[in-house]
Design an enzyme around this catalytic site. Structure first.
Site, PDB file in Angstrom:
ATOM      1  N   GLU A   1       4.965   1.215  -8.548  1.00  0.00           N
ATOM      2  CA  GLU A   1       5.573   2.190  -7.636  1.00  0.00           C
ATOM      3  C   GLU A   1       5.270   3.622  -8.064  1.00  0.00           C
ATOM      4  O   GLU A   1       5.007   4.484  -7.226  1.00  0.00           O
ATOM      5  CB  GLU A   1       7.076   1.945  -7.545  1.00  0.00           C
ATOM      6  CG  GLU A   1       7.441   0.669  -6.820  1.00  0.00           C
ATOM      7  CD  GLU A   1       6.896   0.625  -5.398  1.00  0.00           C
ATOM      8  OE1 GLU A   1       6.963   1.645  -4.683  1.00  0.00           O
ATOM      9  OE2 GLU A   1       6.373  -0.431  -5.002  1.00  0.00           O
TER      10      GLU A   1
ATOM     11  N   HIS B   1      -0.283  -5.151   2.033  1.00  0.00           N
ATOM     12  CA  HIS B   1       0.083  -5.983   0.887  1.00  0.00           C
ATOM     13  C   HIS B   1      -0.702  -7.291   0.847  1.00  0.00           C
ATOM     14  O   HIS B   1      -0.747  -7.953  -0.188  1.00  0.00           O
ATOM     15  CB  HIS B   1       1.581  -6.307   0.905  1.00  0.00           C
ATOM     16  CG  HIS B   1       2.472  -5.155   0.592  1.00  0.00           C
ATOM     17  ND1 HIS B   1       3.004  -4.336   1.564  1.00  0.00           N
ATOM     18  CD2 HIS B   1       2.930  -4.674  -0.591  1.00  0.00           C
ATOM     19  CE1 HIS B   1       3.760  -3.413   1.007  1.00  0.00           C
ATOM     20  NE2 HIS B   1       3.730  -3.591  -0.301  1.00  0.00           N
TER      21      HIS B   1
END
EC number: 3.4.24.-
Length: 347
Positions: free
Chosen positions: A163, A264
């Site tokens: 992240e 993703h």
């Protein structure tokens, strides 16, 4: 002020599976998380406020507690240099923000996400049984999971580093979070997330597990992690979560409108290319393969809408520039193995 979409750890396709297959409680929890994720993916938060350039080599961390609410940043519970307050989520967030900072400073001489010493803020205990973690353009946010499907989201160093890498990508390549450029954005976060974990554990490319989020899956879930970089599509095979749908080759590329064009999903293809290059080059992943990918990430000629071929071309060129043509050939072969062909006239 320029803004970026918010990037979260758990992709919509996993949440959809839980909604389809879970208990009433699990379905409700996943539905709430999915609604929030969908709002995040179309939301744009401003970049962090300007700050003084801070001294290099020392992280400036602050950890906040949302106390199961969704107000950010929450109550400050640990600032830089303060001792533990006994909350494991606070301690993990504090520690892993520091480990990630140290990796980028010691390996790439990068002073935080913006290279100017950006303070690193994290919020834990976000929402009730919130099944995700995300970077909102200004800080890290961690849910607690439900303990039955996902553990607390501070538990996995590579997820924290994943992240935070979105913050570096925002400041450097600015890859548009859609289709192939978005899949590259996600892949870069997996690449550097994995390297941070390997660095912390002192692992060579051969010793690494090449999994993302191995600690996140709760006991009883049949899987190794969220994603496998070495063999995309094999991370889990579970009655609740289904079978890992990531492709590992361009002939399996997924065309979809979901998940910002499958960011993703299709990240599995460049993930495997990096893995193959790192294994072939040997040693520690950050010494050669990681350096090449970092040079590419920071290359101002890399377009924001780069597709896999354009990104691959840049990695090959940087491999030759920093190392030699033998290394460049290895990188090119890694891309070709996953079906990404770079035309010779562009090399």
């Amino acid at each position: 002020m320029k803004s970026r979409p918010i990037c979260s750890v758990i992709p919509p396709y996993i949440l959809h599976r839980i909604i389809a297959n879970g208990t009433d409680e699990q379905r409700h929890c996943a539905q709430q998380t999915l609604m929030h994720v969908q709002s995040l993916m179309v939301s744009h938060h401003p970049r962090p406020e300007p700050h003084e350039k801070l001294p290099a080599g020392q992280a400036n961390r602050s950890i906040h507690d949302a106390e199961q609410q969704q107000q950010l940043p929450g109550k400050l519970v640990r600032a830089e240099g303060q001792p533990s307050n006994g909350d494991i989520a606070v301690d993990e967030a504090y520690s892993y923000l520091g480990v990630t900072y140290d990796f980028f400073w010691k390996i790439f001489q990068r002073n935080s996400l913006d290279a100017e010493g950006l303070p690193l803020a994290g919020t834990v205990h976000y929402g009730q049984d919130y099944q995700n973690a995300f970077w909102n353009g200004q800080q890290m946010v961690f849910g607690d999971g439900d303990g039955k499907i996902f553990n607390r989201f501070t538990i996995a160093l590579d997820v924290v580093a994943h992240e935070l890498t979105h913050g570096i990508t925002e400041n450097e390549a600015g890859l548009i979070y859609f289709r192939q450029s978005g899949a590259l954005n996600e892949s870069l976060s997996d690449v550097f997330g994995s390297m941070v974990k390997q660095y912390h554990l002192g692992q060579t490319t051969e010793q690494a597990d090449w999994l993302i989020g191995a600690e996140l899956l709760a006991d009883g879930i049949h899987g190794m992690g969220l994603r496998s970089m070495s063999h995309p599509g094999t991370a889990y095979d579970d009655e609740l979560l289904g079978i890992d749908p990531q492709p590992s080759h361009m002939n399996e590329y997924v065309n979809t409108r979901e998940d910002n064009g499958g960011v993703h999903l299709n990240s599995g293809i460049p993930n495997r290319a990096f893995y193959l290059a790192a294994i072939a080059l040997g040693g520690h992943s950050w010494e050669k393969a990681g350096r090449i990918w970092y040079d590419t990430l920071c290359d101002k000629t890399l377009p924001q809408n780069a597709d896999f071929e354009i990104f691959a071309r840049h990695t090959i060129q940087h491999a030759a520039k920093r190392f030699n043509h033998t290394v460049a050939d290895i990188v090119q072969q890694s891309w070709e193995t996953v079906g990404v062909e770079v035309r010779q006239e562009f090399l």
